[in-house]
Write a protein that holds these residues in place. Structure first.
Motif, PDB file in Angstrom:
ATOM      1  N   MET A   1       0.825  -1.207   0.000  1.00  0.00           N
ATOM      2  CA  MET A   1       0.000   0.000   0.000  1.00  0.00           C
ATOM      3  C   MET A   1       0.858   1.257   0.000  1.00  0.00           C
ATOM      4  O   MET A   1       0.555   2.228  -0.705  1.00  0.00           O
ATOM      5  CB  MET A   1      -0.926  -0.023   1.221  1.00  0.00           C
TER       6      MET A   1
ATOM      7  N   THR B   1       2.444   1.638  -3.491  1.00  0.00           N
ATOM      8  CA  THR B   1       1.423   2.025  -4.468  1.00  0.00           C
ATOM      9  C   THR B   1       0.978   3.463  -4.250  1.00  0.00           C
ATOM     10  O   THR B   1       0.750   4.211  -5.212  1.00  0.00           O
ATOM     11  CB  THR B   1       0.220   1.074  -4.371  1.00  0.00           C
ATOM     12  N   GLY B   2       0.853   3.880  -2.972  1.00  0.00           N
ATOM     13  CA  GLY B   2       0.509   5.272  -2.691  1.00  0.00           C
ATOM     14  C   GLY B   2       1.564   6.237  -3.193  1.00  0.00           C
ATOM     15  O   GLY B   2       1.247   7.304  -3.733  1.00  0.00           O
TER      16      GLY B   2
END
Length: 264
Positions: free
Chosen positions: A243, A246-247
């Protein structure tokens, strides 16, 4: 106009609540149901630990989790950067030369069909234990989706637009920088977001096959001691890594394509 100006902040607050607050509430409800559901149905903790058990491991085993987290993050980032630095220029070359596409793409598709999990032991034979086989497998698993989307992006411009820009006095470099690259960026970032997921999966696969550090190694070590709480903590840490990366990729996408933010 004043009414519209007052409505813009309200819309921003609403969007922020939809993207952050509501998913957080759903996540908290899920963990609450998990926490009390295990006791309600009599599920033993050694089979399914409660969220308080494995989240507590982030405090009691913070040193081990942070060390293995950093090791996995290093491999994922380096493998992803290697794959990106090769696949995007290669995608441009394949999109620019049709003969290269006809001759090279079947070879890339052939290698992509081969399951990457069975190549992990071969990479360990070639490179030995350590970072090298993990980085190699991560780069191999990340390479193809970025390549395919890069080819699609650089091929998305109508060739007639290039003739129009040249007739208006634009140089080939200006046409490439101001027209072809912006048109290809949405496709490239789509491939990079898929590739980031594959990068984490490839790194974990390599660590499962043979490694002495990393989150997958931590999970395997915890399974040998039947420490399911630590295993779940390693799984959660892996999800958090995916996460976070990807952020960061989404933030880079917004920075490199500001016109999409204005449009939205």
């Amino acid at each position: 106009m004043a009414t519209m100006a007052r409505q813009v902040p309200k819309m921003g607050v609403t969007l922020a609540s939809d993207r952050v607050i509501y998913p957080l509430i759903v996540l908290l409800l899920f963990f609450a149901a998990w926490q009390y559901g295990t006791g309600l149905f009599g599920i033993p903790n050694y089979l399914l630990p409660t969220p308080s058990d494995f989240l507590g491991k982030f405090v009691s085993d913070w040193a081990a989790l942070s060390y293995h987290f950093a090791s996995t993050a290093y491999v994922v980032l380096l493998g992803f950067l290697i794959a990106t630095s090769i696949s995007i220029p290669l995608g441009l070359a394949i999109a620019s030369y049709p003969s290269l596409r006809r001759n090279a793409m079947p070879l890339f598709v052939f290698f992509e069909i081969i399951p990457k999990t069975i190549t992990a032991p071969l990479l360990i034979v070639w490179f030995g234990f350590g970072f090298s086989p993990r980085i190699a497998l991560t780069a191999v698993m990340t390479f193809f989706p970025i390549l395919v989307n890069s080819i699609a992006g650089f091929s998305s411009i109508n060739p007639r637009l290039g003739l129009i820009t040249r007739s208006m006095g634009a140089t080939p470099w200006q046409t490439f920088r101001l027209m072809r690259v912006p048109a290809a960026l949405p496709h490239i970032f789509s491939g990079m977001k898929i590739g980031m997921v594959y990068a984490v999966a490839g790194c974990m696969t390599a660590e499962f096959v043979g490694a002495n550090e990393g989150l997958a190694y931590l999970i395997l070590s915890a399974s040998s001691f039947m420490d399911t709480a630590l295993m779940f903590a390693g799984i959660v840490a892996t999800a958090l890594l995916g996460m976070l990366l990807t952020g960061a990729l989404l933030a880079l996408e917004k920075w490199m394509m500001p016109w999409r933010n204005e449009r939205s």
